[in-house]
Design a protein around this motif. Sequence first.
Motif, PDB file in Angstrom:
ATOM      1  N   LEU A 129       0.835  -1.198   0.000  1.00 44.86           N
ATOM      2  CA  LEU A 129       0.000   0.000   0.000  1.00 44.86           C
ATOM      3  C   LEU A 129       0.872   1.250   0.000  1.00 44.86           C
ATOM      4  CD1 LEU A 129      -3.110   0.664   0.233  1.00 44.86           C
ATOM      5  CD2 LEU A 129      -2.677   1.015   2.675  1.00 44.86           C
ATOM      6  N   TYR A 130       0.643   2.145  -0.964  1.00 51.78           N
ATOM      7  CA  TYR A 130       1.439   3.364  -1.070  1.00 51.78           C
ATOM      8  C   TYR A 130       0.648   4.636  -0.762  1.00 51.78           C
ATOM      9  CZ  TYR A 130       5.653   1.172  -2.875  1.00 51.78           C
ATOM     10  OH  TYR A 130       6.802   0.431  -2.995  1.00 51.78           O
ATOM     11  N   ALA A 131      -0.646   4.507  -0.520  1.00 50.58           N
ATOM     12  CA  ALA A 131      -1.470   5.656  -0.157  1.00 50.58           C
ATOM     13  C   ALA A 131      -2.701   5.140   0.558  1.00 50.58           C
ATOM     14  CB  ALA A 131      -1.867   6.460  -1.392  1.00 50.58           C
ATOM     15  N   ALA A 132      -3.268   5.986   1.422  1.00 58.79           N
ATOM     16  CA  ALA A 132      -4.479   5.628   2.160  1.00 58.79           C
ATOM     17  C   ALA A 132      -5.632   6.471   1.629  1.00 58.79           C
ATOM     18  CB  ALA A 132      -4.294   5.859   3.649  1.00 58.79           C
ATOM     19  N   PRO A 133      -6.781   5.867   1.358  1.00 59.20           N
ATOM     20  CA  PRO A 133      -7.888   6.611   0.750  1.00 59.20           C
ATOM     21  C   PRO A 133      -8.629   7.476   1.752  1.00 59.20           C
ATOM     22  CG  PRO A 133      -8.560   4.346   1.145  1.00 59.20           C
ATOM     23  CD  PRO A 133      -7.101   4.429   1.531  1.00 59.20           C
ATOM     24  N   PHE A 134      -8.764   8.759   1.413  1.00 55.00           N
ATOM     25  CA  PHE A 134      -9.573   9.653   2.236  1.00 55.00           C
ATOM     26  C   PHE A 134     -11.047   9.499   1.872  1.00 55.00           C
ATOM     27  CE2 PHE A 134     -11.414  13.796   3.429  1.00 55.00           C
ATOM     28  CZ  PHE A 134     -11.138  13.745   4.778  1.00 55.00           C
ATOM     29  N   TYR A 135     -11.345   9.474   0.583  1.00 57.22           N
ATOM     30  CA  TYR A 135     -12.649   9.004   0.131  1.00 57.22           C
ATOM     31  C   TYR A 135     -12.508   8.412  -1.261  1.00 57.22           C
ATOM     32  CZ  TYR A 135     -13.493  13.366  -2.598  1.00 57.22           C
ATOM     33  OH  TYR A 135     -13.430  14.416  -3.483  1.00 57.22           O
ATOM     34  N   LYS A 335     -20.092  14.722  14.730  1.00 57.39           N
ATOM     35  CA  LYS A 335     -20.180  16.174  14.578  1.00 57.39           C
ATOM     36  C   LYS A 335     -21.263  16.593  13.588  1.00 57.39           C
ATOM     37  CE  LYS A 335     -16.627  17.167  17.254  1.00 57.39           C
ATOM     38  NZ  LYS A 335     -16.775  17.955  18.509  1.00 57.39           N
ATOM     39  N   GLU A 336     -21.411  15.856  12.485  1.00 62.54           N
ATOM     40  CA  GLU A 336     -22.270  16.330  11.400  1.00 62.54           C
ATOM     41  C   GLU A 336     -23.267  15.295  10.906  1.00 62.54           C
ATOM     42  OE1 GLU A 336     -20.549  18.733   8.391  1.00 62.54           O
ATOM     43  OE2 GLU A 336     -18.715  19.096   9.521  1.00 62.54           O
ATOM     44  N   GLY A 337     -23.304  14.121  11.514  1.00 66.44           N
ATOM     45  CA  GLY A 337     -24.240  13.088  11.093  1.00 66.44           C
ATOM     46  C   GLY A 337     -23.589  12.100  10.137  1.00 66.44           C
ATOM     47  N   TRP A 338     -24.149  10.888  10.111  1.00 69.25           N
ATOM     48  CA  TRP A 338     -23.557   9.822   9.296  1.00 69.25           C
ATOM     49  C   TRP A 338     -23.587  10.135   7.810  1.00 69.25           C
ATOM     50  CZ3 TRP A 338     -20.334   6.119  10.478  1.00 69.25           C
ATOM     51  CH2 TRP A 338     -20.257   5.694  11.806  1.00 69.25           C
ATOM     52  N   ILE A 339     -24.524  10.946   7.360  1.00 73.37           N
ATOM     53  CA  ILE A 339     -24.598  11.254   5.935  1.00 73.37           C
ATOM     54  C   ILE A 339     -23.354  11.989   5.452  1.00 73.37           C
ATOM     55  CG2 ILE A 339     -25.732  13.516   6.108  1.00 73.37           C
ATOM     56  CD1 ILE A 339     -27.506  12.583   3.745  1.00 73.37           C
ATOM     57  N   ALA A 340     -22.626  12.621   6.362  1.00 76.25           N
ATOM     58  CA  ALA A 340     -21.429  13.379   6.007  1.00 76.25           C
ATOM     59  C   ALA A 340     -20.161  12.528   6.049  1.00 76.25           C
ATOM     60  CB  ALA A 340     -21.270  14.573   6.949  1.00 76.25           C
ATOM     61  N   ALA A 341     -20.268  11.244   6.389  1.00 78.72           N
ATOM     62  CA  ALA A 341     -19.084  10.392   6.489  1.00 78.72           C
ATOM     63  C   ALA A 341     -18.393  10.269   5.138  1.00 78.72           C
ATOM     64  CB  ALA A 341     -19.479   9.010   6.993  1.00 78.72           C
ATOM     65  N   PRO A 342     -17.057  10.329   5.094  1.00 76.39           N
ATOM     66  CA  PRO A 342     -16.347  10.152   3.819  1.00 76.39           C
ATOM     67  C   PRO A 342     -16.683   8.788   3.214  1.00 76.39           C
ATOM     68  CG  PRO A 342     -14.866  10.952   5.528  1.00 76.39           C
ATOM     69  CD  PRO A 342     -16.140  10.568   6.211  1.00 76.39           C
ATOM     70  N   PRO A 343     -17.183   8.761   1.979  1.00 78.55           N
ATOM     71  CA  PRO A 343     -17.659   7.511   1.397  1.00 78.55           C
ATOM     72  C   PRO A 343     -16.593   6.758   0.613  1.00 78.55           C
ATOM     73  CG  PRO A 343     -18.202   9.316  -0.048  1.00 78.55           C
ATOM     74  CD  PRO A 343     -17.471   9.920   1.123  1.00 78.55           C
ATOM     75  N   GLY A 344     -16.949   5.536   0.249  1.00 79.86           N
ATOM     76  CA  GLY A 344     -16.218   4.810  -0.780  1.00 79.86           C
ATOM     77  C   GLY A 344     -14.889   4.221  -0.402  1.00 79.86           C
ATOM     78  N   THR A 345     -14.600   4.045   0.894  1.00 74.91           N
ATOM     79  CA  THR A 345     -13.293   3.500   1.248  1.00 74.91           C
ATOM     80  C   THR A 345     -13.356   2.232   2.084  1.00 74.91           C
ATOM     81  OG1 THR A 345     -13.063   4.824   3.271  1.00 74.91           O
ATOM     82  CG2 THR A 345     -12.280   5.809   1.214  1.00 74.91           C
ATOM     83  N   ARG A 346     -14.364   2.084   2.948  1.00 74.68           N
ATOM     84  CA  ARG A 346     -14.360   0.983   3.913  1.00 74.68           C
ATOM     85  C   ARG A 346     -15.641   0.146   3.843  1.00 74.68           C
ATOM     86  NH1 ARG A 346     -10.554   0.675   7.817  1.00 74.68           N
ATOM     87  NH2 ARG A 346      -8.984   2.355   7.818  1.00 74.68           N
ATOM     88  N   THR A 347     -15.442  -1.166   3.893  1.00 75.09           N
ATOM     89  CA  THR A 347     -16.562  -2.100   3.916  1.00 75.09           C
ATOM     90  C   THR A 347     -17.455  -1.847   5.117  1.00 75.09           C
ATOM     91  OG1 THR A 347     -15.255  -3.793   2.768  1.00 75.09           O
ATOM     92  CG2 THR A 347     -17.194  -4.539   3.981  1.00 75.09           C
TER      93      THR A 347
END
Length: 438
Positions: A129-135, A335-347
């Motif tokens: 792994l050479y980078a970690a996904p933020f979203y 802080k902002e609700g689950w709808i604001a969670a960064p998507p597309g990275t974790r199962t």
Amino acid sequence: MITNFRILMGATALCASAGIAAAQDVTLTVATVNNGDMIRMQGLTSEFEAANPGIKIEWVVLEENVLREKVTTDIATNGGQYDVMTIGTYEVPIWGRQEWLKPLEMSAEYDVDDLLPTIREALSVDGTLYAAPFYGESAMVMYRTDLMEKAGLEMPDEPTWDFIREAAEKMHDPDNGVYGICLRGKAGWGENMALLTSMANSFGGKWFDMEWVPQFDQKPWQDAITYYVDIMTNFGPPGVSTNGFNENLALFQTGKCGMWYDATVAAGFVTNPNDSTVADKVGFAQAPTAEGGQKANWLWAWTLAIPASSENAEAAQTFIEWATGKGYTELVAEKEGWIAAPPGTRTSLYENPEYTKVAPFAEMTLEAINSANPGSPTVDDVPYVGAQYVAIPEFQGLATTVGQLFSAAVSGQSSAEDALAAAQATATREMSRAGYPK
């Protein structure tokens, strides 16, 4: 856009957050794009400081195209200006193979196995792994359900481009400030060319054949660009050639777009009542198709990586683990609700009922990401990887130039035919100079 973070990390903080041996304070400079999720991270850095005493963070924000220019120049010259860079799935494998990035060795708590397999694979070289996904993201159609109903139409789960044009025409109401469709027109290899490359794929097109001969003079590209110029000229908003992701997001959130085909990450913003005036009137569909092509979805992740020039790799990884870990997702939700969670990275996010019950787009986003196939992006065999880009070093400069040609076409400065001819000539010349086929 670029953001530079200066993070002063004290020895106690580093030991507490990542088990790093005691050392004097460290200053990290981190570059990031200024999309909404990163802006949110900026607002939460005080939480990082509180968990890591002695840390101070300074932000500098630049536009997305400038981010790419700055970090590319720095990494290629071993400039050492940044300790953490925000880069994407295009750069990671290329720079990783060049040994321009430091491999990541995440803690057990980080849970690398929880990363979505398609995203993790895209950010790895030979299993490292050479980078970690933020979203992470693919592409989808977002549309106004009220305007679709008023038009007497029903959006299919998998629409065709023909349907999209019909719907755009019927939803178009410029006298009331509503435009049938919003699409990227801003020039850039990651702006309009992400859209147009995926669109061309869906029309059966490709950048190059197996001998690396450019294909802009072939029918699929002609069909795709002609369609794009037509639909945007007739049913798009004014100033389309200056509209990228962020500009179209603002248009959709304020009710000015009947439809918008773009990155799945936007779904959380257009359905969040804190951000969007049409939050309760948004529907979703998979990326469109055309006869002879395939679905126009893509695969992308904005990621955090450590350049080889950094002398503060351990501290940089501490920050990366915080910003891309499960704990950060939970912090955003708090802080902002689950709808604001960064998507597309974790199962785990897509298995979390608290997220799925407030994110009507979750299932479709996951399906779009999982079905993206950068290794086989077109109906024909191609010698490259990438659904909305071509994973070769020369692509960044070439696609930026081609993007300028197509941006000029959609603004009326040239015809689609002239833009395609110029793109073919430019690509042929540049690929020959670069020595393809190699």
